[in-house]
Scaffold this motif. Structure first.
Motif, short mmCIF file in Angstrom:
data_model
loop_
_atom_site.label_atom_id
_atom_site.label_comp_id
_atom_site.label_asym_id
_atom_site.label_seq_id
_atom_site.Cartn_x
_atom_site.Cartn_y
_atom_site.Cartn_z
N VAL A 113 0.85 -1.19 0.00
CA VAL A 113 0.00 0.00 0.00
C VAL A 113 0.89 1.24 0.00
CG1 VAL A 113 -2.00 -1.07 1.12
CG2 VAL A 113 -0.18 -0.09 2.53
N PRO A 114 0.43 2.32 -0.64
CA PRO A 114 1.23 3.55 -0.63
C PRO A 114 1.42 4.06 0.80
CG PRO A 114 -0.51 3.68 -2.28
CD PRO A 114 -0.78 2.46 -1.46
N VAL A 115 2.62 4.52 1.09
CA VAL A 115 2.92 5.08 2.41
C VAL A 115 2.14 6.38 2.59
CG1 VAL A 115 4.74 6.15 3.79
CG2 VAL A 115 5.18 3.99 2.61
N THR B 122 14.51 13.52 2.76
CA THR B 122 13.10 13.11 2.78
C THR B 122 12.76 12.49 1.44
OG1 THR B 122 12.62 14.99 4.23
CG2 THR B 122 10.75 13.90 3.19
N PRO B 123 12.70 11.16 1.36
CA PRO B 123 12.38 10.51 0.08
C PRO B 123 10.99 10.91 -0.40
CG PRO B 123 13.15 8.91 1.71
CD PRO B 123 12.89 10.19 2.44
N PRO B 124 10.79 11.05 -1.70
CA PRO B 124 9.46 11.38 -2.22
C PRO B 124 8.46 10.29 -1.90
CG PRO B 124 10.96 10.78 -4.01
CD PRO B 124 11.79 10.90 -2.77
N LEU C 82 7.24 5.41 -2.40
CA LEU C 82 7.37 4.54 -1.23
C LEU C 82 6.11 3.70 -1.02
CD1 LEU C 82 9.02 7.06 1.26
CD2 LEU C 82 10.16 5.30 -0.12
N TRP C 83 6.31 2.44 -0.76
CA TRP C 83 5.21 1.50 -0.53
C TRP C 83 5.49 0.72 0.75
CZ3 TRP C 83 1.05 0.63 -4.00
CH2 TRP C 83 1.12 1.37 -5.19
N GLY D 171 -2.61 -3.59 -2.08
CA GLY D 171 -3.09 -4.28 -0.89
C GLY D 171 -4.20 -3.50 -0.22
N GLU D 172 -4.37 -3.74 1.08
CA GLU D 172 -5.41 -3.07 1.87
C GLU D 172 -4.78 -2.55 3.16
OE1 GLU D 172 -9.12 -6.00 1.49
OE2 GLU D 172 -7.22 -7.02 1.89
#
Length: 230
Positions: free
Chosen positions: A131-133, A149-151, A155-156, A202-203
């Motif tokens: 799932v997206p962060v 700070t990563p974009p 990120l998942w 995912g969920e």
């Protein structure tokens, strides 16, 4: 398309972050042990040909007694690390072309998401749920000072099951064992060999029970699904 799917459930951890005297796979959630909730995700599905639960050696007999009404499920002792335990589970499969590797303490997966994962692995050979962060993520140095700070869009947060062609993931595990490489998840063993691993949505409710507050969230998820008739 008829496929033969095996399931390896990793339930050999000590569950130290949960605290208390009971390991998390045996904790009662809605009057039922967590491990049984997890097994019910896969039982009765026609494409699931075999299920192997890998647990700590001292918990094998207790787990077999717990699964007395699940005669099709095999219970085997695990290894020193989760990666070792999963490998033992993979090599215990006899009827499968593909495998789902799942956490024993992640009992909230929906059948709809599971089917999407199955469809993906059958066409792509390697697929994982993620799932997206939602939160902003910071990278720090060893002193706790922020480095960057990563974009967030890249990120998942990865979940299980992770799904693979059985022969591929066994080969990846065996190469990792040969190289002395310990990965953070099974997909990382494929990635280091240059294998493409595809993300399936995912969920956010597919949480892993790790700390005591997760049990509160878990009870809420079960109540919510019951109210929705799921």
């Amino acid at each position: 398309m008829k496929v033969n799917i095996g399931v390896v459930i990793a339930a050999a951890g000590q569950g130290k972050r949960m605290g208390g005297p009971v390991k998390k796979q045996f904790i009662e959630l809605a009057e039922k042990p967590v491990l049984l909730h997890t097994l019910d995700l896969f039982t009765g599905l026609e494409y699931v040909r075999e299920i192997v639960v890998v647990t700590a050696e001292e918990d094998v007999e207790r787990t077999r007694e717990l699964l007395i009404l699940y005669p099709h499920v095999r219970v085997i002792p695990g290894g020193a690390e989760r990666q070792d335990s999963v490998y033992l589970g993979l090599t215990a499969l006899r009827l499968s072309d593909y495998v789902l590797i799942h956490d024993g303490a992640r009992p909230f997966l929906s059948r709809l998401t599971l089917q999407r994962l199955i469809d993906a692995v059958c066409s792509k050979r390697a697929a994982i749920l993620a799932v997206p962060v939602k939160d902003t993520i910071k990278r720090t140095d060893e002193t706790g000072i922020v480095m960057d700070t990563p974009p967030r869009k890249s990120l998942w947060a990865v979940q299980t099951p992770q799904a693979f062609a059985l022969s591929d993931i066994i080969s990846a595990h065996e190469q990792a064992r040969k190289d002395g490489f310990l990965g953070t998840d099974d997909a990382s063993l494929m990635e280091r060999l240059g294998q493409a691993v595809h993300i399936v949505d995912g969920e956010y409710t597919n949480i892993k029970l790790t700390t005591p507050d997760d049990l509160v969230f878990g009870e809420a998820i079960l109540r919510w699904r019951k109210e929705k008739g799921q």
